[in-house]
Design an enzyme around this catalytic site. Structure first.
Site, PDB file in Angstrom:
ATOM      1  N   THR A   1      -6.418  11.563  -1.183  1.00 45.54           N
ATOM      2  CA  THR A   1      -5.873  11.495   0.169  1.00 45.54           C
ATOM      3  C   THR A   1      -4.920  12.656   0.427  1.00 45.54           C
ATOM      4  O   THR A   1      -4.890  13.223   1.523  1.00 45.54           O
ATOM      5  CB  THR A   1      -5.136  10.159   0.373  1.00 45.54           C
ATOM      6  OG1 THR A   1      -6.060   9.088   0.174  1.00 45.54           O
ATOM      7  CG2 THR A   1      -4.557  10.062   1.772  1.00 45.54           C
TER       8      THR A   1
ATOM      9  N   GLU B   1       0.829  -1.206   0.000  1.00 43.90           N
ATOM     10  CA  GLU B   1       0.000   0.000   0.000  1.00 43.90           C
ATOM     11  C   GLU B   1       0.860   1.251   0.000  1.00 43.90           C
ATOM     12  O   GLU B   1       0.467   2.291  -0.547  1.00 43.90           O
ATOM     13  CB  GLU B   1      -0.951   0.029   1.192  1.00 43.90           C
ATOM     14  CG  GLU B   1      -1.984   1.148   1.049  1.00 43.90           C
ATOM     15  CD  GLU B   1      -2.714   1.499   2.321  1.00 43.90           C
ATOM     16  OE1 GLU B   1      -3.707   2.234   2.223  1.00 43.90           O
ATOM     17  OE2 GLU B   1      -2.306   1.071   3.405  1.00 43.90           O
TER      18      GLU B   1
END
Length: 313
Positions: free
Chosen positions: A185, A132
């Site tokens: 994000t 990730e």
């Protein structure tokens, strides 16, 4: 010895209102799928990607699932094993539901299962977090850990992955709505102030402690009183059109509490019982409808299993 496995890894809700970067839980759907099969040629290759609109690379070192799987093979000392990966995206990008984390968790779990589970899920977590990390640049486990391990996860420290499963009251359900708006994000991080007041810190510490105690004691009233984010939500809610009305709709439907899932734009509510979760999801979706924002709703118990094999041969 398995020749092929198909793995599902679920979406997740990170932060859980009061636990910024240190709390997360898994939900029933949506999620990503990864197929791993043995190959006669040594090494790891990505041979198919679907559901991504052409956005994801086939290069192993640039793909979250591929990178995580490659690091896991290195950890096992099995880099010469021939493995082909298929990645099937079943969840949207930038949803606040841990899309990249689900891919990384599924990639690690698929390789682990194909090789006969030589490592525990916890032992493979570091590699999934590394996967990730190439998507968002940060080494944190609040999405990856619940997607891989299942349940509600407390990350005491991301450094060293000091992670702990919290108890799940029998009637605890989640309602989640994903509005079709885009929030990066990076942008969600940039709106955050680096400063908090002493009063905010005290209140937030009390709330996260209260939430943990509420989970251990199945005290739904305490859980409800503790699901109040006084630091992050007031800053990020401005990025989500209609958030205030959506939250009021969830609470009016009986939800214990409601807040932003991860960086957003998805919104979650915790509820007591399946019926309440379904009503809360419906009410939140209807609130977004009033702002002419298409949305998808989900209601499920907390997913206790995390990444799992759904087919093999």
């Amino acid at each position: 010895m398995k020749e092929e496995v198909r793995v599902f890894a679920p979406a997740t809700v990170a932060n859980v209102a009061v636990g910024f970067d240190i709390l997360g839980f898994a939900i029933g759907a949506p999620g990503d799928e990864v197929v791993a099969r043995r190959s006669g040629a040594p090494g790891l290759r990505i041979v198919e990607v679907t559901g991504d609109g052409g956005k994801l690379p086939y290069v192993v070192e640039k793909n979250t699932a591929g990178f995580a799987a490659a690091r896991f093979l290195e950890q096992l000392g099995e880099t010469d094993v021939g493995i082909e990966l298929e990645i099937h995206k079943r969840m949207p990008f930038g949803s606040g539901l841990g899309s990249s984390a689900a891919s990384a968790a599924a990639g690690v779990m698929a390789v682990n299962a194909l090789l006969g589970m030589p490592a525990t899920k916890l032992e493979s977590l570091h590699c999934a977090v590394l996967g990730e990390q190439i998507a968002d640049g940060a080494y944190h486990a609040d999405n990856v850990a619940p997607s891989l391990l299942g349940g509600i996860i407390l990350i005491r420290s991301n450094e060293g992955l000091d992670v702990h499963s919290l108890p799940i009251p029998d009637e605890l359900y989640a309602a989640v709505v994903y509005p079709h708006v885009s929030i990066l994000t990076k942008d969600a991080r940039e709106v955050l102030s680096p400063a908090t007041t002493l009063r905010q810190s005290i209140q937030q510490c009390g709330n996260i402690a209260g939430l943990v105690v509420g989970l251990y004691e199945s005290d739904y009233s305490l859980i409800s009183r503790s699901l109040e984010d006084v630091i992050i939500e007031p800053q990020r809610s401005q990025l989500i059109p209609g958030f205030g009305e959506v939250k009021r709709a969830a609470l009016a439907a009986g939800a214990l509490g409601c807040s932003i899932s991860g960086a957003g734009p998805s919104v979650f509510a915790l509820c007591k019982g399946a019926a309440c979760a379904q009503e809360a999801a419906k009410a939140m979706g209807a609130a977004f409808d009033r702002f002419d924002i298409p949305n998808d709703t989900y209601a499920s118990p907390i997913n206790r299993e995390g990444a799992k094999v759904i087919a093999s041969r």
